[in-house]
Design a protein around this motif. Structure first.
Motif, PDB file in Angstrom:
ATOM      1  N   TYR A 194     -13.359  -2.119  -0.128  1.00 25.15           N
ATOM      2  CA  TYR A 194     -12.179  -2.808  -0.619  1.00 25.15           C
ATOM      3  C   TYR A 194     -12.566  -3.812  -1.697  1.00 25.15           C
ATOM      4  O   TYR A 194     -13.625  -4.439  -1.637  1.00 25.15           O
ATOM      5  CB  TYR A 194     -11.465  -3.553   0.515  1.00 25.15           C
ATOM      6  CG  TYR A 194     -10.781  -2.636   1.492  1.00 25.15           C
ATOM      7  CD1 TYR A 194      -9.464  -2.241   1.295  1.00 25.15           C
ATOM      8  CD2 TYR A 194     -11.462  -2.142   2.601  1.00 25.15           C
ATOM      9  CE1 TYR A 194      -8.828  -1.386   2.187  1.00 25.15           C
ATOM     10  CE2 TYR A 194     -10.837  -1.291   3.501  1.00 25.15           C
ATOM     11  CZ  TYR A 194      -9.525  -0.913   3.288  1.00 25.15           C
ATOM     12  OH  TYR A 194      -8.912  -0.069   4.171  1.00 25.15           O
ATOM     13  N   TRP A 226      -4.088  -6.523 -13.331  1.00 26.59           N
ATOM     14  CA  TRP A 226      -3.117  -6.856 -12.294  1.00 26.59           C
ATOM     15  C   TRP A 226      -2.596  -8.273 -12.494  1.00 26.59           C
ATOM     16  O   TRP A 226      -3.246  -9.130 -13.102  1.00 26.59           O
ATOM     17  CB  TRP A 226      -3.739  -6.717 -10.905  1.00 26.59           C
ATOM     18  CG  TRP A 226      -4.854  -7.680 -10.620  1.00 26.59           C
ATOM     19  CD1 TRP A 226      -4.748  -8.926 -10.049  1.00 26.59           C
ATOM     20  CD2 TRP A 226      -6.250  -7.497 -10.898  1.00 26.59           C
ATOM     21  NE1 TRP A 226      -5.983  -9.523  -9.951  1.00 26.59           N
ATOM     22  CE2 TRP A 226      -6.921  -8.661 -10.461  1.00 26.59           C
ATOM     23  CE3 TRP A 226      -6.985  -6.451 -11.459  1.00 26.59           C
ATOM     24  CZ2 TRP A 226      -8.291  -8.810 -10.580  1.00 26.59           C
ATOM     25  CZ3 TRP A 226      -8.354  -6.602 -11.593  1.00 26.59           C
ATOM     26  CH2 TRP A 226      -9.002  -7.770 -11.155  1.00 26.59           C
ATOM     27  N   LEU A 284      -7.893  -8.205  -4.861  1.00 30.19           N
ATOM     28  CA  LEU A 284      -7.242  -8.618  -6.104  1.00 30.19           C
ATOM     29  C   LEU A 284      -6.425  -9.872  -5.817  1.00 30.19           C
ATOM     30  O   LEU A 284      -5.647  -9.912  -4.867  1.00 30.19           O
ATOM     31  CB  LEU A 284      -6.322  -7.521  -6.626  1.00 30.19           C
ATOM     32  CG  LEU A 284      -6.922  -6.127  -6.801  1.00 30.19           C
ATOM     33  CD1 LEU A 284      -5.886  -5.181  -7.402  1.00 30.19           C
ATOM     34  CD2 LEU A 284      -8.176  -6.166  -7.654  1.00 30.19           C
ATOM     35  N   TRP A 344       1.986  -0.445  -5.096  1.00 29.54           N
ATOM     36  CA  TRP A 344       0.934  -1.159  -5.820  1.00 29.54           C
ATOM     37  C   TRP A 344       1.178  -1.148  -7.335  1.00 29.54           C
ATOM     38  O   TRP A 344       0.735  -2.048  -8.060  1.00 29.54           O
ATOM     39  CB  TRP A 344      -0.427  -0.542  -5.514  1.00 29.54           C
ATOM     40  CG  TRP A 344      -0.491   0.934  -5.811  1.00 29.54           C
ATOM     41  CD1 TRP A 344      -0.269   1.947  -4.922  1.00 29.54           C
ATOM     42  CD2 TRP A 344      -0.768   1.542  -7.058  1.00 29.54           C
ATOM     43  NE1 TRP A 344      -0.393   3.164  -5.551  1.00 29.54           N
ATOM     44  CE2 TRP A 344      -0.702   2.943  -6.869  1.00 29.54           C
ATOM     45  CE3 TRP A 344      -1.076   1.057  -8.321  1.00 29.54           C
ATOM     46  CZ2 TRP A 344      -0.918   3.850  -7.900  1.00 29.54           C
ATOM     47  CZ3 TRP A 344      -1.295   1.958  -9.351  1.00 29.54           C
ATOM     48  CH2 TRP A 344      -1.208   3.337  -9.127  1.00 29.54           C
ATOM     49  N   TYR A 375      -4.372  -8.935  -2.559  1.00 27.53           N
ATOM     50  CA  TYR A 375      -4.169  -7.538  -2.153  1.00 27.53           C
ATOM     51  C   TYR A 375      -5.529  -6.868  -2.006  1.00 27.53           C
ATOM     52  O   TYR A 375      -6.391  -6.987  -2.897  1.00 27.53           O
ATOM     53  CB  TYR A 375      -3.344  -6.815  -3.217  1.00 27.53           C
ATOM     54  CG  TYR A 375      -3.125  -5.337  -2.954  1.00 27.53           C
ATOM     55  CD1 TYR A 375      -2.212  -4.908  -2.005  1.00 27.53           C
ATOM     56  CD2 TYR A 375      -3.857  -4.368  -3.665  1.00 27.53           C
ATOM     57  CE1 TYR A 375      -2.006  -3.563  -1.761  1.00 27.53           C
ATOM     58  CE2 TYR A 375      -3.656  -3.017  -3.425  1.00 27.53           C
ATOM     59  CZ  TYR A 375      -2.734  -2.616  -2.463  1.00 27.53           C
ATOM     60  OH  TYR A 375      -2.539  -1.278  -2.230  1.00 27.53           O
ATOM     61  N   ARG A 376      -5.726  -6.145  -0.914  1.00 33.16           N
ATOM     62  CA  ARG A 376      -6.977  -5.427  -0.672  1.00 33.16           C
ATOM     63  C   ARG A 376      -6.851  -4.015  -1.244  1.00 33.16           C
ATOM     64  O   ARG A 376      -6.157  -3.167  -0.689  1.00 33.16           O
ATOM     65  CB  ARG A 376      -7.308  -5.383   0.823  1.00 33.16           C
ATOM     66  CG  ARG A 376      -7.585  -6.738   1.423  1.00 33.16           C
ATOM     67  CD  ARG A 376      -7.764  -6.666   2.926  1.00 33.16           C
ATOM     68  NE  ARG A 376      -9.053  -6.106   3.299  1.00 33.16           N
ATOM     69  CZ  ARG A 376      -9.236  -5.019   4.028  1.00 33.16           C
ATOM     70  NH1 ARG A 376      -8.187  -4.330   4.470  1.00 33.16           N
ATOM     71  NH2 ARG A 376     -10.449  -4.594   4.345  1.00 33.16           N
ATOM     72  N   GLN A 377      -7.513  -3.789  -2.364  1.00 36.84           N
ATOM     73  CA  GLN A 377      -7.469  -2.498  -3.051  1.00 36.84           C
ATOM     74  C   GLN A 377      -8.512  -1.569  -2.452  1.00 36.84           C
ATOM     75  O   GLN A 377      -9.710  -1.873  -2.467  1.00 36.84           O
ATOM     76  CB  GLN A 377      -7.734  -2.696  -4.541  1.00 36.84           C
ATOM     77  CG  GLN A 377      -7.765  -1.410  -5.355  1.00 36.84           C
ATOM     78  CD  GLN A 377      -6.372  -0.841  -5.539  1.00 36.84           C
ATOM     79  OE1 GLN A 377      -5.439  -1.552  -5.909  1.00 36.84           O
ATOM     80  NE2 GLN A 377      -6.225   0.444  -5.277  1.00 36.84           N
ATOM     81  N   GLN A 430       0.039  -3.768 -10.714  1.00 42.25           N
ATOM     82  CA  GLN A 430      -1.195  -3.377 -11.387  1.00 42.25           C
ATOM     83  C   GLN A 430      -0.974  -2.108 -12.200  1.00 42.25           C
ATOM     84  O   GLN A 430      -0.110  -1.291 -11.886  1.00 42.25           O
ATOM     85  CB  GLN A 430      -2.348  -3.211 -10.403  1.00 42.25           C
ATOM     86  CG  GLN A 430      -2.146  -2.146  -9.334  1.00 42.25           C
ATOM     87  CD  GLN A 430      -3.395  -1.991  -8.464  1.00 42.25           C
ATOM     88  OE1 GLN A 430      -4.457  -1.645  -8.942  1.00 42.25           O
ATOM     89  NE2 GLN A 430      -3.247  -2.277  -7.166  1.00 42.25           N
ATOM     90  N   HIS A 433      -3.163   1.010 -14.508  1.00 42.60           N
ATOM     91  CA  HIS A 433      -4.436   1.673 -14.778  1.00 42.60           C
ATOM     92  C   HIS A 433      -4.328   2.458 -16.080  1.00 42.60           C
ATOM     93  O   HIS A 433      -3.292   3.069 -16.368  1.00 42.60           O
ATOM     94  CB  HIS A 433      -4.789   2.629 -13.638  1.00 42.60           C
ATOM     95  CG  HIS A 433      -5.004   1.951 -12.324  1.00 42.60           C
ATOM     96  ND1 HIS A 433      -6.229   1.868 -11.725  1.00 42.60           N
ATOM     97  CD2 HIS A 433      -4.143   1.316 -11.483  1.00 42.60           C
ATOM     98  CE1 HIS A 433      -6.127   1.213 -10.584  1.00 42.60           C
ATOM     99  NE2 HIS A 433      -4.850   0.877 -10.413  1.00 42.60           N
ATOM    100  N   GLU A 458       0.814  -1.214   0.000  1.00 41.18           N
ATOM    101  CA  GLU A 458       0.000   0.000   0.000  1.00 41.18           C
ATOM    102  C   GLU A 458       0.849   1.267   0.000  1.00 41.18           C
ATOM    103  O   GLU A 458       0.345   2.345  -0.309  1.00 41.18           O
ATOM    104  CB  GLU A 458      -0.884   0.045   1.254  1.00 41.18           C
ATOM    105  CG  GLU A 458      -1.931  -1.041   1.348  1.00 41.18           C
ATOM    106  CD  GLU A 458      -2.686  -0.955   2.660  1.00 41.18           C
ATOM    107  OE1 GLU A 458      -3.626  -1.730   2.827  1.00 41.18           O
ATOM    108  OE2 GLU A 458      -2.323  -0.124   3.525  1.00 41.18           O
ATOM    109  N   ARG A 475       0.276   6.318   0.965  1.00 39.50           N
ATOM    110  CA  ARG A 475       0.076   5.538  -0.259  1.00 39.50           C
ATOM    111  C   ARG A 475       0.793   6.146  -1.458  1.00 39.50           C
ATOM    112  O   ARG A 475       1.062   5.453  -2.435  1.00 39.50           O
ATOM    113  CB  ARG A 475      -1.416   5.414  -0.569  1.00 39.50           C
ATOM    114  CG  ARG A 475      -2.189   4.566   0.430  1.00 39.50           C
ATOM    115  CD  ARG A 475      -3.680   4.521   0.127  1.00 39.50           C
ATOM    116  NE  ARG A 475      -4.365   3.596   1.018  1.00 39.50           N
ATOM    117  CZ  ARG A 475      -4.510   2.282   0.808  1.00 39.50           C
ATOM    118  NH1 ARG A 475      -3.992   1.762  -0.295  1.00 39.50           N
ATOM    119  NH2 ARG A 475      -5.141   1.518   1.673  1.00 39.50           N
TER     120      ARG A 475
END
Length: 261
Positions: free
Chosen positions: A78, A40, A81, A13, A48-50, A17, A19, A8, A257
């Motif tokens: 959350y 990802w 992933l 991250w 992983y908790r996005q 992954q 975007h 995090e 983050r």
């Protein structure tokens, strides 16, 4: 508090992954704010908790062979992933999903609805089989052209009102907004419930708090007391409380983050 996942922190991250934001066709502008895509590959890493931070937009998403409509959520949540995957999404302009839904947008607030319940012809298989986000964008555009009704003047008006809130940091209360629109507070509240799905107070607070995360993203040194006053808060404690309630983390924890300047 549980030990923090190091993935995090500091933009780590981005190591697993990616975007992107394919540009939607211009003819969809009355309804669509933007497209987004995330992919990802965690390899052998644990899930992983996005963190998902809410916005006043209804979303149509295509996660790994499914299709879902996400109403506006008032609080963060959350998404877990795991392994390898991808999601393509359509973010509708605030207020502009009402003509597609055919009823008050507040009826789906906080809910995730299988898209087929609203759109029987939603192209689930085609989106799952698409080779990349550019092809997914083309498929989404074709679907939206067939699904979108004629533009609704009231929806366009509401989208403009939300844009005004986003652009004007001085609007910190619903009364301020009603005065700018030369109408009554109750009228603004009814309009937002019907077309946005959440009240104007929530929308104002969300956009004022976005100024906080924008400054974090710029790695700017933040005068918290001064920023609280600028955004209409009585003091820094009130800003911290509102930010934590909306985002799910305190400002200092969330700031970690971002990559260090």
């Amino acid at each position: 508090m549980a030990e923090r996942d190091v993935r995090e922190i500091g933009g780590a991250w981005a190591n697993f992954q990616a975007h992107s934001f394919p540009e939607p066709a211009a003819d969809l502008a009355p309804f669509v704010d933007h497209f987004w895509a995330v992919a990802w590959d965690l390899g052998d890493q644990p899930p992983y908790r996005q963190l998902i931070v809410p916005n006043p937009t209804v979303q149509l998403s295509f996660p790994n062979g499914a299709a879902e409509v996400h109403g506006v959520g008032r609080r963060s949540g959350y998404k877990v992933l795991a392994g390898k995957g991808r999601v393509f999404g359509v973010a509708f302009r605030p207020g502009c999903f009402r003509p597609l839904l055919g009823r008050s947008v507040s009826t789906i607030t906080g809910r995730v609805v299988p898209a087929v319940e609203l759109f029987p012809d939603v192209p689930v298989r085609a989106m799952a089989d698409a080779v990349d986000e550019r092809e997914q964008a083309r498929i989404a555009e074709e679907f939206l052209r067939s699904a979108c009704p004629p533009p609704d003047p009231t929806a366009e008006h509401v989208a403009g009102v939300v844009a005004l809130v986003a652009a004007e940091p001085g609007i910190t209360r619903v009364a301020d907004l009603a005065q700018r629109l030369d109408t009554h507070v109750r009228s603004v509240q009814r309009l937002f419930a019907e077309y946005v799905g959440v009240g104007p107070k929530w929308v104002i607070r969300r956009y004022r708090l976005r100024e906080v995360t924008d400054r974090m993203a710029r790695s700017a040194a933040i005068d918290w007391a001064g920023l609280a006053a600028e955004l209409g808060y009585a003091d820094q404690a009130h800003l911290t409380r509102d930010f934590t309630a909306m985002v799910g983390e305190s400002p200092t924890r969330y700031a970690a983050r971002y990559p260090a300047p």
